[in-house]
Design an enzyme around this catalytic site. Structure first.
Site, PDB file in Angstrom:
ATOM      1  N   GLY A  37     -62.006  25.869  84.355  1.00  0.00           N
ATOM      2  CA  GLY A  37     -62.662  26.134  83.088  1.00  0.00           C
ATOM      3  C   GLY A  37     -62.112  27.408  82.510  1.00  0.00           C
ATOM      4  O   GLY A  37     -61.200  28.004  83.078  1.00  0.00           O
ATOM      5  N   LYS A 172     -74.706  27.515  81.973  1.00  0.00           N
ATOM      6  CA  LYS A 172     -75.428  28.491  81.136  1.00  0.00           C
ATOM      7  C   LYS A 172     -76.469  27.807  80.257  1.00  0.00           C
ATOM      8  O   LYS A 172     -76.703  28.231  79.118  1.00  0.00           O
ATOM      9  CB  LYS A 172     -74.440  29.320  80.284  1.00  0.00           C
ATOM     10  CG  LYS A 172     -73.340  29.976  81.124  1.00  0.00           C
ATOM     11  CD  LYS A 172     -72.602  31.061  80.370  1.00  0.00           C
ATOM     12  CE  LYS A 172     -71.448  31.609  81.198  1.00  0.00           C
ATOM     13  NZ  LYS A 172     -70.686  32.638  80.556  1.00  0.00           N
ATOM     14  N   ASP A 174     -79.488  27.944  80.573  1.00  0.00           N
ATOM     15  CA  ASP A 174     -80.581  28.884  80.322  1.00  0.00           C
ATOM     16  C   ASP A 174     -80.371  29.641  79.007  1.00  0.00           C
ATOM     17  O   ASP A 174     -81.315  30.013  78.331  1.00  0.00           O
ATOM     18  CB  ASP A 174     -80.734  29.870  81.495  1.00  0.00           C
ATOM     19  CG  ASP A 174     -79.409  30.540  81.864  1.00  0.00           C
ATOM     20  OD1 ASP A 174     -78.364  29.849  81.843  1.00  0.00           O
ATOM     21  OD2 ASP A 174     -79.419  31.752  82.163  1.00  0.00           O
ATOM     22  N   LEU A 487     -16.126  38.183  83.919  1.00  0.00           N
ATOM     23  CA  LEU A 487     -16.477  38.378  82.507  1.00  0.00           C
ATOM     24  C   LEU A 487     -15.366  37.873  81.590  1.00  0.00           C
ATOM     25  O   LEU A 487     -14.220  37.705  82.018  1.00  0.00           O
ATOM     26  CB  LEU A 487     -16.695  39.875  82.241  1.00  0.00           C
ATOM     27  CG  LEU A 487     -17.860  40.530  82.993  1.00  0.00           C
ATOM     28  CD1 LEU A 487     -17.793  42.047  82.821  1.00  0.00           C
ATOM     29  CD2 LEU A 487     -19.188  39.977  82.490  1.00  0.00           C
ATOM     30  N   SER A 488     -15.706  37.671  80.335  1.00  0.00           N
ATOM     31  CA  SER A 488     -14.690  37.343  79.348  1.00  0.00           C
ATOM     32  C   SER A 488     -13.713  38.518  79.270  1.00  0.00           C
ATOM     33  O   SER A 488     -14.132  39.675  79.254  1.00  0.00           O
ATOM     34  CB  SER A 488     -15.350  37.123  77.986  1.00  0.00           C
ATOM     35  OG  SER A 488     -14.360  36.971  76.999  1.00  0.00           O
ATOM     36  N   GLY A 491      -9.520  38.706  82.939  1.00  0.00           N
ATOM     37  CA  GLY A 491      -8.151  38.409  83.369  1.00  0.00           C
ATOM     38  C   GLY A 491      -8.029  37.072  84.084  1.00  0.00           C
ATOM     39  O   GLY A 491      -6.997  36.775  84.691  1.00  0.00           O
ATOM     40  N   LYS A 492      -9.056  36.249  84.001  1.00  0.00           N
ATOM     41  CA  LYS A 492      -9.060  34.961  84.710  1.00  0.00           C
ATOM     42  C   LYS A 492      -7.883  34.084  84.268  1.00  0.00           C
ATOM     43  O   LYS A 492      -7.099  33.624  85.104  1.00  0.00           O
ATOM     44  CB  LYS A 492     -10.387  34.204  84.450  1.00  0.00           C
ATOM     45  CG  LYS A 492     -11.631  34.932  84.932  1.00  0.00           C
ATOM     46  CD  LYS A 492     -12.893  34.117  84.679  1.00  0.00           C
ATOM     47  CE  LYS A 492     -13.185  33.863  83.201  1.00  0.00           C
ATOM     48  NZ  LYS A 492     -13.429  35.085  82.398  1.00  0.00           N
ATOM     49  N   SER A 493      -7.780  33.848  82.959  1.00  0.00           N
ATOM     50  CA  SER A 493      -6.730  32.953  82.461  1.00  0.00           C
ATOM     51  C   SER A 493      -5.344  33.500  82.781  1.00  0.00           C
ATOM     52  O   SER A 493      -4.459  32.768  83.241  1.00  0.00           O
ATOM     53  CB  SER A 493      -6.848  32.783  80.947  1.00  0.00           C
ATOM     54  OG  SER A 493      -8.108  32.259  80.630  1.00  0.00           O
ATOM     55  N   SER A 560     -18.338  31.118  84.330  1.00  0.00           N
ATOM     56  CA  SER A 560     -19.336  30.599  85.288  1.00  0.00           C
ATOM     57  C   SER A 560     -20.284  31.708  85.759  1.00  0.00           C
ATOM     58  O   SER A 560     -20.220  32.147  86.899  1.00  0.00           O
ATOM     59  CB  SER A 560     -18.669  29.897  86.461  1.00  0.00           C
ATOM     60  OG  SER A 560     -17.559  30.596  86.971  1.00  0.00           O
TER      61      SER A 560
HETATM   62  P1  ADP Z   1     -10.361  35.821  80.707  1.00  0.00           P
HETATM   63  O1  ADP Z   1      -9.609  34.558  80.949  1.00  0.00           O
HETATM   64  O2  ADP Z   1     -10.992  36.349  81.968  1.00  0.00           O
HETATM   65  O3  ADP Z   1     -11.270  35.813  79.564  1.00  0.00           O
HETATM   66  P2  ADP Z   1      -7.819  36.786  79.769  1.00  0.00           P
HETATM   67  O4  ADP Z   1      -6.893  36.497  80.897  1.00  0.00           O
HETATM   68  O5  ADP Z   1      -7.842  35.849  78.628  1.00  0.00           O
HETATM   69  O6  ADP Z   1      -9.258  36.968  80.390  1.00  0.00           O
HETATM   70  O7  ADP Z   1      -7.585  38.229  79.202  1.00  0.00           O
HETATM   71  C1  ADP Z   1      -7.336  39.331  80.020  1.00  0.00           C
HETATM   72  C2  ADP Z   1      -6.541  40.387  79.263  1.00  0.00           C
HETATM   73  O8  ADP Z   1      -6.456  41.550  80.050  1.00  0.00           O
HETATM   74  C3  ADP Z   1      -5.129  39.918  78.964  1.00  0.00           C
HETATM   75  O9  ADP Z   1      -4.760  40.345  77.671  1.00  0.00           O
HETATM   76  C4  ADP Z   1      -4.296  40.670  80.022  1.00  0.00           C
HETATM   77  O10 ADP Z   1      -2.986  40.912  79.581  1.00  0.00           O
HETATM   78  C5  ADP Z   1      -5.052  41.963  80.168  1.00  0.00           C
HETATM   79  N1  ADP Z   1      -4.915  42.617  81.458  1.00  0.00           N
HETATM   80  C6  ADP Z   1      -4.650  43.923  81.623  1.00  0.00           C
HETATM   81  N2  ADP Z   1      -4.545  44.245  82.924  1.00  0.00           N
HETATM   82  C7  ADP Z   1      -4.743  43.113  83.608  1.00  0.00           C
HETATM   83  C8  ADP Z   1      -4.745  42.789  84.994  1.00  0.00           C
HETATM   84  N3  ADP Z   1      -4.542  43.707  85.939  1.00  0.00           N
HETATM   85  N4  ADP Z   1      -5.016  41.520  85.354  1.00  0.00           N
HETATM   86  C9  ADP Z   1      -5.246  40.595  84.415  1.00  0.00           C
HETATM   87  N5  ADP Z   1      -5.233  40.825  83.102  1.00  0.00           N
HETATM   88  C10 ADP Z   1      -4.988  42.082  82.664  1.00  0.00           C
END
Ligand code: ADP
Length: 647
Positions: A37, A172, A174, A487-488, A491-493, A560
């Site tokens: 309630g 209640k 009452d 992070l974006s 340097g992943k790509s 991710s």
């Molecule tokens: P993500 O894919 O993580 O968003 P990108 O690879 O597109 O990142 O971008 C990373 C940027 O950082 C590129 O311009 C790259 O040349 C620069 N950079 C500078 N130093 C490094 C390093 N040690 N390793 C990877 N990228 C680097």
């Protein structure tokens, strides 16, 4: 707590003949009920009244309350009603973090457990927890206020959870001069509402918890009322377990009892039905059959260590009893399996429609893997987008993308393994489940299975002749997934590209799945909300998995951001094939690079849900590889990763 542990403090009978008293007491039925309630409807007062009038309170409660009254310096050992109520209310306020307070009491006819739950809307989860084991719900209404949102909400939940017995306690009285017209008016409103949600019958009683009217004795103040008192009704209403005994036999196995080589039994609580020695049974999900040779009573709470002996053998056992069953044959049966009647067993499936009551502050994420616990089984489940959400005030079905705190909705869900189940309507134990967050371990939802989706039975896994081993051998390599996260701008790509080039030069068969590219095709229907990010990763995981089946070394470059989804993908892969690569670039560094100008846009508010700015990034706790790009060049990082993959 087992009955034998219970020490009651009661008057004459115990003093006269404790054995006789305990004997009578052991055979009393137990009624579990819940009071619900709105906040000030008088729950504490009513529960206090029931405890006070039944004059049988547990030792520990008595001690606590006696201590309280000593503090205030009144009455000695005699408990004062007002103090009792204050004590209960205070305890509940302090215990706000405790989901539900369970209170015990007993009368000459029955034992009771009442689940006392706070009334605020944010405590829906507590109400659901308390209601899940209840046979009866007392819906309290303040006679001055009538039917409120919470009345409707709690009635709907009680009905949804399958509570067959509803008491409408119009409290209640009452304060409205015991006016029959007030009672009748509320009754009319509630009847209309109850019928609209499918509650066929309920028991209305005019009471005053404070004054004690119609609690244990019929009140002279309401001569117009001819029904039972609340206590009379609680003492005589039929409990669920009585009807459960007539259903087909089902018992979920809690543990295998094997104290020595001569004894092997399966222990658990019978969910529904009746079992006798000689009965033919089937173990689910395996489908193996045997027959019952013995029913051994449980050696109390001592559990498996208590040995096989325990009590004696039974000629039969029924729903609600905890027993150990022995089979005629040595068939496989373990914790989480369900034993059922051989010719009428429960089903097993991995896709369902279900009602879900969401109980967490964080919204539900369709596609995210959660633990699903049902009976004694625990599996991984993912929920799809809700089909609809229910507005509990109007009973309207609303479109919904997700479920927020306290939302109730209907959705399809799938599990990674088959589970043995029954529709919730038929069986609360085998149809009711909870969802648990895999990281925080918090219970995030309660749910009820409606039915399995046919799909699950009709789509089979096609066994192919050219196996994944064959594919891998042909390419002369071991498949793997290099899962880049960060992070974006981390340097992943850049690094993933270099890794793929290096592997190609070594004659390895690879494929690079890049976040931006996948969003142009496969995942172009997805945005950047949490829910869409989860689905994005789920799909990429499935694709990566197919590619490893084809023998490839897959490289993925996706932010991710959530640990659960990365772990989900890890679970999808063969052991050892998932290699998490954390490109661990600090936010300040990634933002300073701002290759795509996205951080600038995010900071100015032009871009919403940007990871690291207004959307979270959960760094891996224990990745296979961690790369600090502030300490090495992209070239060096790629070399390190290749060296780890191909030593
Ligand atoms: P993500 O894919 O993580 O968003 P990108 O690879 O597109 O990142 O971008 C990373 C940027 O950082 C590129 O311009 C790259 O040349 C620069 N950079 C500078 N130093 C490094 C390093 N040690 N390793 C990877 N990228 C680097």
């Amino acid at each position: 707590m087992s009955d034998a542990d219970v020490i009651y403090k009661t008057d004459a009978l115990i003093a006269e003949d404790i054995d006789q008293y305990l004997e009578v007491h052991q055979h009393k039925t137990m009624l579990r009920f819940i009071t619900c309630g709105s906040v000030d409807d008088g729950k504490s007062t009513l529960i206090g009244r029931l405890l006070y009038d039944s004059k049988m309170i547990f030792e520990d409660q008595l001690e606590a309350l006696a201590a309280d009254s000593r503090k205030v310096g009144t009455q000695g050992q005699e408990i004062d009603f007002a103090l009792l109520v204050d004590g209960l209310a205070a305890e509940r306020e302090q215990g706000i973090t405790i989901d539900v307070a369970y209170r015990f009491f007993a009368t000459e006819k029955r034992k009771f457990i009442v689940a006392d739950t706070p009334g605020h809307e944010q405590y829906t989860r507590n109400m659901v927890t308390g209601a899940s084991t209840a046979d009866l719900a007392v819906i309290l209404i303040d006679a001055r206020k009538g039917v409120l949102t919470q009345t409707r909400r709690h009635s709907y939940l009680a009905h949804l959870i399958g509570i067959k017995n509803i008491v409408l306690a119009i409290n209640k009285m009452d304060l409205v001069d015991y006016d029959q017209a007030v009672f009748d008016g509320i009754l009319k409103d509630y009847t209309e509402f109850a019928h609209s949600i499918g509650i066929k019958a309920f028991t209305p009683i005019p009471i005053s918890g404070f004054k004690g009217d119609n609690i244990t004795g019929l009140s002279e103040n309401t001569p117009w009322y001819r029904g039972p008192t609340l206590m009379e009704h609680l003492e005589t209403v039929e409990v669920n377990s009585a009807t459960d005994a007539d259903k087909p036999f089902r018992m979920a196995v809690q543990w295998v009892n094997r104290p020595n080589l001569d004894f092997r039994g399966f222990s658990g609580q019978i969910a529904t039905g009746t079992v006798r020695p000689g009965d033919a049974i089937r173990v689910l999900p395996s489908g193996k059959t045997s027959s019952i040779t013995r029913i051994v009573t449980m050696p109390s709470e001592a559990g498996p260590a208590g040995g096989a002996g325990g009590g004696g053998d039974l000629e039969q056992a029924v729903a609600g009893q905890s027993v150990t069953l022995c089979f005629a044959d040595e068939i496989d049966c373990s914790r989480g399996d369900v034993i059922g009647q051989a010719d009428n067993p429960p089903q097993a499936a991995d896709q369902f429609e279900a009602t879900i009551v969401w109980m967490a502050d964080e919204e539900m994420l369709p596609g995210r893997p959660y633990w699903l616990k049902i009976g004694t089984q625990t599996v991984t489940a993912t929920v799809q987008h809700p089909k609809y959400q229910v507005n509990v005030n109007t009973m309207e079905h609303l479109a919904a993308k997700t479920l927020d705190l306290n939302a109730i909705g209907v959705a399809n869900l799938s599990t990674d393994k088959q589970i043995v189940f029954e529709p919730y309507e038929a069986n609360r134990t085998l149809g009711g489940f909870i969802l648990i967050d895999k990281i925080s371990n918090a219970t995030v939802a309660a749910g009820m299975l409606h039915f399995s989706l046919r799909r699950a039975q009709n789509v089979h896994w096609q066994a192919t002749d050219v196996t994944r081993e064959f594919h891998a051998n042909l390419k002369n390599q071991k498949p793997a997934v290099l899962w880049f996260t960060g992070l974006s701008g981390a340097g992943k790509s850049t690094i993933a590209n270099l890794v793929e080039k290096k592997l190609a030069r070594m004659n390895r068969h690879t494929f690079l799945l890049d976040g931006d590219n996948v969003r142009h095709g496969l995942n172009k229907d997805l945005g950047f909300t949490d829910a869409d990010r989860v689905e994005n990763i789920r799909r990429v995981g499935e694709v990566a998995k197919l590619m490893t089946d084809a023998g490839l070394i897959v490289i993925t470059a996706f932010i991710s951001p959530f640990r659960s989804e990365r772990d989900m993908v890890r679970q999808m892969m063969q052991p050892g094939e998932f290699i998490e690569v954390h490109i661990d670039t600090p936010l300040a560094e990634a933002e300073a690079r701002d290759v795509k100008g996205l951080y600038k846009k995010a900071r100015s508010g032009e871009l919403k849900n940007f990871t690291g700015i207004d959307s979270p990034y959960e760094a891996p706790e224990d990745p296979e590889i961690r790369i600090d790009t502030t300490g090495m060049t992209a070239e060096q990082a790629a070399d390190a990763i290749v060296a780890r993959l191909i030593p």
